[in-house]
Scaffold this motif. Structure first.
Motif, PDB file in Angstrom:
ATOM      1  N   GLU A  91      35.650  39.722 -41.930  1.00 11.87           N
ATOM      2  CA  GLU A  91      36.336  41.279 -42.021  1.00 11.87           C
ATOM      3  C   GLU A  91      36.201  41.564 -43.327  1.00 11.87           C
ATOM      4  O   GLU A  91      36.025  42.688 -43.831  1.00 11.87           O
ATOM      5  N   THR A  92      36.393  40.646 -44.439  1.00 11.68           N
ATOM      6  CA  THR A  92      36.746  41.007 -45.868  1.00 11.68           C
ATOM      7  C   THR A  92      35.874  40.207 -46.905  1.00 11.68           C
ATOM      8  O   THR A  92      36.040  40.677 -47.940  1.00 11.68           O
ATOM      9  N   THR A  93      34.990  39.732 -46.410  1.00 12.15           N
ATOM     10  CA  THR A  93      34.261  38.495 -47.224  1.00 12.15           C
ATOM     11  C   THR A  93      32.669  38.754 -47.162  1.00 12.15           C
ATOM     12  O   THR A  93      32.409  38.707 -45.883  1.00 12.15           O
ATOM     13  N   LYS A  94      31.985  38.483 -48.082  1.00 15.06           N
ATOM     14  CA  LYS A  94      30.641  38.282 -47.934  1.00 15.06           C
ATOM     15  C   LYS A  94      30.387  37.112 -48.807  1.00 15.06           C
ATOM     16  O   LYS A  94      31.000  36.596 -49.779  1.00 15.06           O
ATOM     17  N   PHE A  95      29.137  36.535 -48.675  1.00 13.01           N
ATOM     18  CA  PHE A  95      28.966  35.265 -49.398  1.00 13.01           C
ATOM     19  C   PHE A  95      27.161  35.576 -49.989  1.00 13.01           C
ATOM     20  O   PHE A  95      26.362  35.868 -49.287  1.00 13.01           O
ATOM     21  N   ASN A 111      15.125  33.470 -56.663  1.00 18.23           N
ATOM     22  CA  ASN A 111      15.470  34.317 -55.513  1.00 18.23           C
ATOM     23  C   ASN A 111      17.141  34.669 -55.724  1.00 18.23           C
ATOM     24  O   ASN A 111      17.728  33.671 -56.166  1.00 18.23           O
ATOM     25  N   ASP A 112      17.487  35.536 -55.195  1.00 16.80           N
ATOM     26  CA  ASP A 112      19.036  35.942 -55.171  1.00 16.80           C
ATOM     27  C   ASP A 112      19.272  36.990 -54.160  1.00 16.80           C
ATOM     28  O   ASP A 112      18.730  38.098 -54.211  1.00 16.80           O
ATOM     29  N   THR A 113      19.992  36.295 -53.128  1.00 16.58           N
ATOM     30  CA  THR A 113      20.198  37.332 -51.975  1.00 16.58           C
ATOM     31  C   THR A 113      21.876  37.429 -51.747  1.00 16.58           C
ATOM     32  O   THR A 113      22.557  36.839 -52.092  1.00 16.58           O
ATOM     33  N   LEU A 114      22.269  38.895 -51.200  1.00 16.84           N
ATOM     34  CA  LEU A 114      23.536  38.979 -50.688  1.00 16.84           C
ATOM     35  C   LEU A 114      23.731  39.244 -49.276  1.00 16.84           C
ATOM     36  O   LEU A 114      22.829  40.236 -48.867  1.00 16.84           O
ATOM     37  N   ASN A 115      24.237  38.420 -48.454  1.00 14.64           N
ATOM     38  CA  ASN A 115      24.055  38.778 -47.066  1.00 14.64           C
ATOM     39  C   ASN A 115      25.537  38.828 -46.577  1.00 14.64           C
ATOM     40  O   ASN A 115      26.519  38.305 -46.787  1.00 14.64           O
ATOM     41  N   GLU A 116      25.750  39.809 -45.741  1.00 15.44           N
ATOM     42  CA  GLU A 116      26.788  40.223 -44.957  1.00 15.44           C
ATOM     43  C   GLU A 116      26.579  39.498 -43.561  1.00 15.44           C
ATOM     44  O   GLU A 116      25.552  39.817 -42.872  1.00 15.44           O
ATOM     45  N   LEU A 117      27.272  38.471 -43.103  1.00 17.72           N
ATOM     46  CA  LEU A 117      26.917  37.877 -41.824  1.00 17.72           C
ATOM     47  C   LEU A 117      27.361  38.793 -40.765  1.00 17.72           C
ATOM     48  O   LEU A 117      28.120  39.666 -40.674  1.00 17.72           O
ATOM     49  N   ASP A 118      26.507  38.500 -39.498  1.00 19.06           N
ATOM     50  CA  ASP A 118      26.646  39.248 -38.509  1.00 19.06           C
ATOM     51  C   ASP A 118      27.853  39.054 -37.632  1.00 19.06           C
ATOM     52  O   ASP A 118      28.527  37.773 -37.363  1.00 19.06           O
ATOM     53  N   LYS A 119      28.436  40.176 -37.645  1.00 21.26           N
ATOM     54  CA  LYS A 119      30.072  40.072 -36.826  1.00 21.26           C
ATOM     55  C   LYS A 119      29.520  40.432 -35.499  1.00 21.26           C
ATOM     56  O   LYS A 119      30.928  40.898 -34.827  1.00 21.26           O
ATOM     57  N   SER A 120      28.562  40.905 -34.715  1.00 20.79           N
ATOM     58  CA  SER A 120      28.562  41.382 -33.527  1.00 20.79           C
ATOM     59  C   SER A 120      28.491  40.341 -32.285  1.00 20.79           C
ATOM     60  O   SER A 120      28.599  40.918 -31.173  1.00 20.79           O
ATOM     61  N   GLU A 121      28.887  39.090 -32.839  1.00 19.42           N
ATOM     62  CA  GLU A 121      28.974  38.054 -31.506  1.00 19.42           C
ATOM     63  C   GLU A 121      30.467  37.702 -31.685  1.00 19.42           C
ATOM     64  O   GLU A 121      30.714  36.461 -31.213  1.00 19.42           O
ATOM     65  N   GLU A 122      31.401  38.806 -31.644  1.00 20.93           N
ATOM     66  CA  GLU A 122      32.678  38.285 -31.443  1.00 20.93           C
ATOM     67  C   GLU A 122      33.007  37.976 -30.069  1.00 20.93           C
ATOM     68  O   GLU A 122      32.484  38.235 -28.848  1.00 20.93           O
ATOM     69  N   ASP A 123      34.060  36.909 -29.695  1.00 18.28           N
ATOM     70  CA  ASP A 123      34.342  36.432 -28.502  1.00 18.28           C
ATOM     71  C   ASP A 123      35.641  37.439 -27.885  1.00 18.28           C
ATOM     72  O   ASP A 123      36.455  37.400 -28.397  1.00 18.28           O
ATOM     73  N   GLU A 124      34.900  38.033 -26.672  1.00 21.74           N
ATOM     74  CA  GLU A 124      36.097  39.044 -26.038  1.00 21.74           C
ATOM     75  C   GLU A 124      36.660  38.515 -24.681  1.00 21.74           C
ATOM     76  O   GLU A 124      37.102  39.291 -24.038  1.00 21.74           O
ATOM     77  N   SER A 125      36.550  37.062 -24.629  1.00 22.15           N
ATOM     78  CA  SER A 125      37.111  36.552 -23.696  1.00 22.15           C
ATOM     79  C   SER A 125      38.631  36.590 -23.815  1.00 22.15           C
ATOM     80  O   SER A 125      39.218  36.877 -24.877  1.00 22.15           O
ATOM     81  N   GLU A 126      39.569  36.509 -22.871  1.00 19.52           N
ATOM     82  CA  GLU A 126      40.795  36.572 -22.749  1.00 19.52           C
ATOM     83  C   GLU A 126      41.331  35.412 -23.498  1.00 19.52           C
ATOM     84  O   GLU A 126      42.523  35.353 -24.227  1.00 19.52           O
ATOM     85  N   GLU A 127      40.768  33.999 -23.555  1.00 21.28           N
ATOM     86  CA  GLU A 127      41.424  33.008 -24.154  1.00 21.28           C
ATOM     87  C   GLU A 127      40.674  33.039 -25.582  1.00 21.28           C
ATOM     88  O   GLU A 127      39.692  33.199 -26.040  1.00 21.28           O
ATOM     89  N   VAL A 128      41.832  33.124 -26.481  1.00 24.44           N
ATOM     90  CA  VAL A 128      41.550  33.150 -28.120  1.00 24.44           C
ATOM     91  C   VAL A 128      41.277  31.669 -28.582  1.00 24.44           C
ATOM     92  O   VAL A 128      42.072  30.932 -28.272  1.00 24.44           O
ATOM     93  N   LYS A 129      40.136  31.731 -29.055  1.00 26.05           N
ATOM     94  CA  LYS A 129      39.641  30.265 -29.859  1.00 26.05           C
ATOM     95  C   LYS A 129      39.030  30.520 -31.062  1.00 26.05           C
ATOM     96  O   LYS A 129      38.451  31.639 -31.596  1.00 26.05           O
ATOM     97  N   GLU A 156      37.125  41.208 -50.971  1.00 24.28           N
ATOM     98  CA  GLU A 156      37.775  42.407 -51.345  1.00 24.28           C
ATOM     99  C   GLU A 156      39.061  42.295 -52.042  1.00 24.28           C
ATOM    100  O   GLU A 156      39.979  41.534 -51.595  1.00 24.28           O
ATOM    101  N   GLY A 157      39.279  42.640 -53.329  1.00 18.59           N
ATOM    102  CA  GLY A 157      40.502  42.709 -53.938  1.00 18.59           C
ATOM    103  C   GLY A 157      40.712  41.350 -54.537  1.00 18.59           C
ATOM    104  O   GLY A 157      41.910  41.305 -55.176  1.00 18.59           O
ATOM    105  N   GLU A 158      39.660  40.634 -54.668  1.00 15.32           N
ATOM    106  CA  GLU A 158      39.932  39.203 -55.172  1.00 15.32           C
ATOM    107  C   GLU A 158      38.612  38.953 -56.321  1.00 15.32           C
ATOM    108  O   GLU A 158      37.434  39.574 -55.937  1.00 15.32           O
TER     109      GLU A 158
END
Length: 333
Positions: A91-95, A111-129, A156-158
């Motif tokens: 949510e707040t960090t890139k690598f 080579n020098d790359t900046l990637n924001e990792l894919d956040k689209s695979e969030e677990d939407e089940s009721e059980e929080v893991k 962000e902010g650090e």
């Protein structure tokens, strides 16, 4: 007091339930489960290597997961970095992943790359893991000499923080090496030949070195697959990496009258066995295919009938790195 204890237990449970930061053990379990770790893990070097690709696993803090980074590698290796993090961190960090290396003389790599990792695979089940997100960077390499890999955490902010900065040395790969061989040869070269009498009282010939003999040779070995002598031979018993083509000559004043060639098999770093042919010029008796010294009757004149001829024999022995050979025959003070 009872209510306070229950409140603390409830609070701890709630924090655990809503936290999505996996523990190191969970990261480790993920790696061991997702990859065929037992098959491709090299315990001697503590690396995960498959098809000459070294896989490096780190978590969001830069901790290596289950394997290390090779301190010394070979020119055959390529590399792939796997970064394991979690949904909350993203949510707040890139690598930022960067590497710098060189492959001589073909091309330079930067080579020098900046990637924001894919956040689209969030677990939407009721059980929080804990949600583990893996990002596998592109395969890099191979390299010569040495190379660096760096991962920087940008939040962000650090202030940006480098979580991985490793320099990996690359052992040279050689296709030709110089070595010394200690061989047994069936190519006889009788010397100090004299007339004598056999058990029947008839004239025959006697000589030194009538049978197999030992020779010391200087050899050049060609490795079609290449060899790095900082490592023991790799692969199984019949791995192509263990075999070389040997060409050499006997070390003496008649070095251009004795040539050997064959196949070499590396059994250890700096040591090997070889088998092949010995083509050389030797003493022979004119008129006799293979004179039986001490038994066969000789009716000629040794001063006229002693000749030189080229012939082929069989060799077998060990081939040693010149540094090892030098230590074996180093004078004792």
């Amino acid at each position: 007091m009872k209510h306070i204890i229950l409140f603390v237990v409830f609070l701890l449970f709630s924090l655990k339930a809503f936290s999505q930061k996996p523990t190191y053990q969970e990261y480790r379990d993920y790696v061991l489960t997702e990859y065929d770790f037992g098959k491709y893990y090299d315990s001697k070097r503590n690396i995960f290597i498959k098809d000459n690709i070294v896989h490096i696993f780190i978590d969001e803090g830069g901790s290596l997961i289950e394997t290390g980074v090779p301190t010394t590698a070979t020119e055959k290796y390529s590399y792939r970095l796997h970064l394991l993090t979690n949904s909350e961190t993203l949510e707040t960090t890139k690598f930022k992943y960067s590497f710098r290396g060189e492959y001589k003389p073909t091309f330079n790599i930067q080579n020098d790359t900046l990637n924001e990792l894919d956040k689209s695979e969030e677990d939407e089940s009721e059980e929080v893991k804990p949600k583990i997100v893996e990002y596998s960077y592109a395969i890099i390499g191979p390299f010569t000499d040495d190379f660096n890999i760096t991962v920087t955490k940008i939040k962000e902010g650090e202030e940006d923080m480098t979580i991985l900065d490793k320099k990996i040395n690359v052992a040279k790969t050689f296709h030709v090496s110089i070595s010394t061989g200690l061989f047994m040869t069936t190519l006889t070269n009788p010397s100090n030949i004299k007339t004598s009498t056999n058990s029947d009282g008839q004239v025959t010939l006697i000589a030194d070195d009538q049978n197999t003999r030992g020779i010391v040779s200087l050899n050049a070995v060609f490795y079609p697959k290449g060899r790095s002598f900082l490592f023991p031979p790799s692969g199984g018993l019949f791995s192509p990496d263990r075999f070389g083509i040997l060409i050499g000559t006997k070390i003496d004043e008649n070095q251009f009258e004795n040539f050997i060639g064959g196949i070499q098999f590396d059994f250890a770093r700096g040591g090997s066995v070889a088998i092949g042919a010995h083509f050389g010029r030797r003493n022979a008796i004119a008129g006799y295919d293979d004179f039986d010294f001490g038994n066969e009757v000789f009716k000629g004149d040794i001063s006229n009938d002693l000749i030189k001829e080229w012939d082929v024999g069989f060799i077998f022995g060990v081939n040693l790195d010149l540094r090892i050979f030098g230590q074996l025959f180093k004078p004792i003070n």
